[in-house]
Design a protein around this motif. Structure first.
Motif, PDB file in Angstrom:
ATOM      1  N   SER A 107       0.819  -1.213   0.000  1.00  0.00           N
ATOM      2  CA  SER A 107       0.000   0.000   0.000  1.00  0.00           C
ATOM      3  C   SER A 107       0.853   1.263   0.000  1.00  0.00           C
ATOM      4  O   SER A 107       1.908   1.324   0.630  1.00  0.00           O
ATOM      5  CB  SER A 107      -0.886   0.008   1.254  1.00  0.00           C
ATOM      6  OG  SER A 107      -1.576   1.235   1.375  1.00  0.00           O
TER       7      SER A 107
ATOM      8  N   ARG B   6      -0.608   4.035   1.144  1.00  0.00           N
ATOM      9  CA  ARG B   6      -1.315   4.888   2.106  1.00  0.00           C
ATOM     10  C   ARG B   6      -0.365   5.384   3.193  1.00  0.00           C
ATOM     11  O   ARG B   6       0.318   4.603   3.847  1.00  0.00           O
ATOM     12  CB  ARG B   6      -2.487   4.127   2.706  1.00  0.00           C
ATOM     13  CG  ARG B   6      -3.629   3.898   1.737  1.00  0.00           C
ATOM     14  CD  ARG B   6      -4.571   2.804   2.198  1.00  0.00           C
ATOM     15  NE  ARG B   6      -5.090   3.079   3.539  1.00  0.00           N
ATOM     16  CZ  ARG B   6      -5.778   2.177   4.249  1.00  0.00           C
ATOM     17  NH1 ARG B   6      -6.003   0.965   3.749  1.00  0.00           N
ATOM     18  NH2 ARG B   6      -6.227   2.489   5.449  1.00  0.00           N
ATOM     19  N   GLN B   7      -0.357   6.699   3.402  1.00  0.00           N
ATOM     20  CA  GLN B   7       0.616   7.294   4.314  1.00  0.00           C
ATOM     21  C   GLN B   7       0.371   6.918   5.769  1.00  0.00           C
ATOM     22  O   GLN B   7       1.312   6.866   6.573  1.00  0.00           O
ATOM     23  CB  GLN B   7       0.622   8.816   4.153  1.00  0.00           C
ATOM     24  CG  GLN B   7      -0.703   9.498   4.426  1.00  0.00           C
ATOM     25  CD  GLN B   7      -0.697  10.961   4.013  1.00  0.00           C
ATOM     26  OE1 GLN B   7       0.118  11.399   3.211  1.00  0.00           O
ATOM     27  NE2 GLN B   7      -1.622  11.735   4.562  1.00  0.00           N
ATOM     28  N   GLU B   8      -0.881   6.609   6.128  1.00  0.00           N
ATOM     29  CA  GLU B   8      -1.171   6.266   7.515  1.00  0.00           C
ATOM     30  C   GLU B   8      -0.707   4.857   7.869  1.00  0.00           C
ATOM     31  O   GLU B   8      -0.664   4.489   9.053  1.00  0.00           O
ATOM     32  CB  GLU B   8      -2.668   6.416   7.811  1.00  0.00           C
ATOM     33  CG  GLU B   8      -3.573   5.353   7.212  1.00  0.00           C
ATOM     34  CD  GLU B   8      -4.044   5.685   5.804  1.00  0.00           C
ATOM     35  OE1 GLU B   8      -5.084   5.154   5.401  1.00  0.00           O
ATOM     36  OE2 GLU B   8      -3.373   6.492   5.128  1.00  0.00           O
TER      37      GLU B   8
ATOM     38  N   PRO C 209      -4.769   9.785   7.362  1.00  0.00           N
ATOM     39  CA  PRO C 209      -5.089   9.347   6.000  1.00  0.00           C
ATOM     40  C   PRO C 209      -5.032  10.518   5.025  1.00  0.00           C
ATOM     41  O   PRO C 209      -5.224  11.679   5.395  1.00  0.00           O
ATOM     42  CB  PRO C 209      -6.521   8.793   6.131  1.00  0.00           C
ATOM     43  CG  PRO C 209      -6.654   8.424   7.573  1.00  0.00           C
ATOM     44  CD  PRO C 209      -5.833   9.431   8.323  1.00  0.00           C
TER      45      PRO C 209
ATOM     46  N   THR D 100      -0.880   9.260  -2.232  1.00  0.00           N
ATOM     47  CA  THR D 100      -0.788   8.348  -1.093  1.00  0.00           C
ATOM     48  C   THR D 100      -2.125   7.650  -0.859  1.00  0.00           C
ATOM     49  O   THR D 100      -2.553   7.458   0.268  1.00  0.00           O
ATOM     50  CB  THR D 100      -0.322   9.085   0.174  1.00  0.00           C
ATOM     51  OG1 THR D 100      -1.161  10.229   0.397  1.00  0.00           O
ATOM     52  CG2 THR D 100       1.109   9.530   0.051  1.00  0.00           C
ATOM     53  N   MET D 101      -2.769   7.307  -1.961  1.00  0.00           N
ATOM     54  CA  MET D 101      -4.006   6.526  -1.915  1.00  0.00           C
ATOM     55  C   MET D 101      -3.798   5.219  -2.660  1.00  0.00           C
ATOM     56  O   MET D 101      -2.942   5.108  -3.541  1.00  0.00           O
ATOM     57  CB  MET D 101      -5.160   7.287  -2.575  1.00  0.00           C
ATOM     58  CG  MET D 101      -5.664   8.480  -1.822  1.00  0.00           C
ATOM     59  SD  MET D 101      -7.035   9.251  -2.735  1.00  0.00           S
ATOM     60  CE  MET D 101      -7.476  10.560  -1.591  1.00  0.00           C
ATOM     61  N   ASP D 102      -4.606   4.225  -2.336  1.00  0.00           N
ATOM     62  CA  ASP D 102      -4.664   2.971  -3.072  1.00  0.00           C
ATOM     63  C   ASP D 102      -5.939   2.953  -3.908  1.00  0.00           C
ATOM     64  O   ASP D 102      -6.865   3.731  -3.647  1.00  0.00           O
ATOM     65  CB  ASP D 102      -4.696   1.779  -2.105  1.00  0.00           C
ATOM     66  CG  ASP D 102      -3.409   1.627  -1.312  1.00  0.00           C
ATOM     67  OD1 ASP D 102      -2.362   2.120  -1.776  1.00  0.00           O
ATOM     68  OD2 ASP D 102      -3.450   1.007  -0.226  1.00  0.00           O
TER      69      ASP D 102
ATOM     70  N   HIS E  47      -7.495   6.008  -5.532  1.00  0.00           N
ATOM     71  CA  HIS E  47      -6.431   6.478  -6.413  1.00  0.00           C
ATOM     72  C   HIS E  47      -6.858   6.388  -7.876  1.00  0.00           C
ATOM     73  O   HIS E  47      -6.595   7.301  -8.676  1.00  0.00           O
ATOM     74  CB  HIS E  47      -5.170   5.645  -6.180  1.00  0.00           C
ATOM     75  CG  HIS E  47      -4.103   5.878  -7.197  1.00  0.00           C
ATOM     76  ND1 HIS E  47      -3.969   5.087  -8.324  1.00  0.00           N
ATOM     77  CD2 HIS E  47      -3.111   6.802  -7.270  1.00  0.00           C
ATOM     78  CE1 HIS E  47      -2.940   5.521  -9.041  1.00  0.00           C
ATOM     79  NE2 HIS E  47      -2.411   6.550  -8.419  1.00  0.00           N
TER      80      HIS E  47
END
Length: 387
Positions: A62, A64-66, A83, A91-93, A97
């Motif tokens: 992933s 994703r930044q979180e 998030p 920084t999304m999936d 995204h």
């Protein structure tokens, strides 16, 4: 070479004595090595092309930044990141995204980018005229390398170029880990939010205006931020650092050199990009557990001897150079890569055609590097030429 008896940590930046090469500590490592992140997280470092492609291309990892840990220390507060806000698609999936990417892909096709090439060439010529009129020496960063991509992305997005001092300053603070990153992002967000509202009220012939019917103000401001920052920072650094490399090495520029410079320099710094495992995944014989972050050293990956013959040599005509991962891999591969290629080809060609006797105005050791920045480059590049 340094041998790690325990978990290694990433160097903060490249060796100033060898600014174009990855740190010696990272050479010769296994494809996947244990890495202690800045916050104490025990993750991994990928150093081969095959391992990096798996991590970047496999949906079990992933962006994703979180979910990720930061490899090197930065000004960002400790603890998990929030998030991604709406529109911050980098920084999304999928599927989030995918939605944003589909909206933008048609605006960055090869055909559309090639239509911009004459404008890029005119911008380069105008700045070379100004350099010639002022006479040598000149700082290639401020006089040429930074203005070209800045002006192009401003025209594309609809951002007033007169505001370049503001957004260039905020971008520099974002990519330098010891600066007020959060404050710089907040400033840019407020600026672009106001610009989006103006474009919604009075549309123009630009990308922001074009997307007002598809995205909310918040989404569009965040999309614009990604494109604005990425659209000038990396290309400006490549133009200047690539010129520095050619002059310092005494290598003549030739058509086709751009891909080799992208490979050989790899301006994205240590640990970038990175991904978090969503489940247990085996990569190059290493078991990456769910929740572990894998960082990459693209400067090492792009000199993988299994992919490139004599990988430490700068060979502008190298036929396999385009295999590099300078623009990433997988669904997050750089959206603006064709625009960057056009800017680099036009920028280098025009510079070396106009000033065939171009040379450094100081010794290579006196050229100041961007220490610890997320994007490798030079602060200034003093150059001169025969008059």
């Amino acid at each position: 070479m340094r041998v790690y008896s325990q978990n290694m940590r990433l160097p903060r930046h490249r060796d100033p004595a060898c600014p174009f090469s990855p740190p010696a500590e990272l050479r010769g490592l296994p494809a996947m090595s244990r890495l202690e992140f800045a916050d104490g997280h025990l993750g991994w470092l990928a150093t081969t092309m095959a391992a990096a492609k798996v991590v970047l291309g496999d949906p079990r990892f992933s962006a994703r930044q979180e979910l990720k840990h930061v490899p090197v220390r930065s000004a960002r507060p400790g603890g998990p990141a929030a998030p991604a806000p709406p529109g911050f698609f980098a920084t999304m999936d999928p599927p989030g995204h995918t939605r944003y990417r589909r909206l933008l892909t048609g605006r960055f096709t090869v055909r559309r980018m090639r239509e911009l090439e004459p404008r890029v060439e005119r911008i380069a010529a105008e700045h070379l005229d100004a350099m010639a009129a002022a006479g040598p020496p000149a700082d290639l960063v401020s006089a040429y390398a930074l203005p070209i991509p800045s002006l192009v992305i401003c025209e594309l997005l609809g951002v007033p170029y007169d505001d370049r001092g503001f957004f260039q300053d905020r971008t520099a603070r974002i990519v330098l880990p010891d600066r007020d990153t959060a404050g710089a992002i907040a400033d840019l967000s407020a600026y672009l939010g106001e610009l989006v509202r103006r474009r919604r009220a009075e549309p123009g012939d630009d990308l922001i205006s074009d997307l007002t019917g598809d995205l909310t103000d918040e989404e569009l401001a965040n999309v614009a931020m990604i494109l604005l920052v990425a659209g000038h920072e990396t290309t400006a650094n490549m133009l200047a650092l690539g010129t520095f490399a050619l002059l310092e090495r005494g290598v003549a520029y030739e058509e086709g050199a751009v891909e080799e410079l992208l490979r050989w320099l790899s301006v994205l710094q240590l640990g970038a990009p990175s991904r978090a495992a969503l489940e247990d995944v085996e990569v190059a014989g290493a078991l990456v557990r769910k929740g572990e972050t894998v960082a990459m050293s693209l400067s090492v990956v792009n000199r993988d001897p299994d992919e490139f013959d004599d990988p430490d040599a700068l060979l502008p005509g190298r036929p396999e150079a385009r295999r590099h991962l300078a623009f990433g891999h997988g669904v997050h591969q750089c959206l603006g890569q064709q625009l960057a290629r056009i800017e680099l080809r036009a920028g280098y060609r025009a510079l070396f055609d106009r000033f065939p006797g171009l040379r450094l105005a100081v010794s290579a050791a006196e050229v100041p590097l961007k220490e610890g920045a997320a994007v490798h480059g030079v602060e200034r590049l003093p150059v001169t030429w025969p008059t």
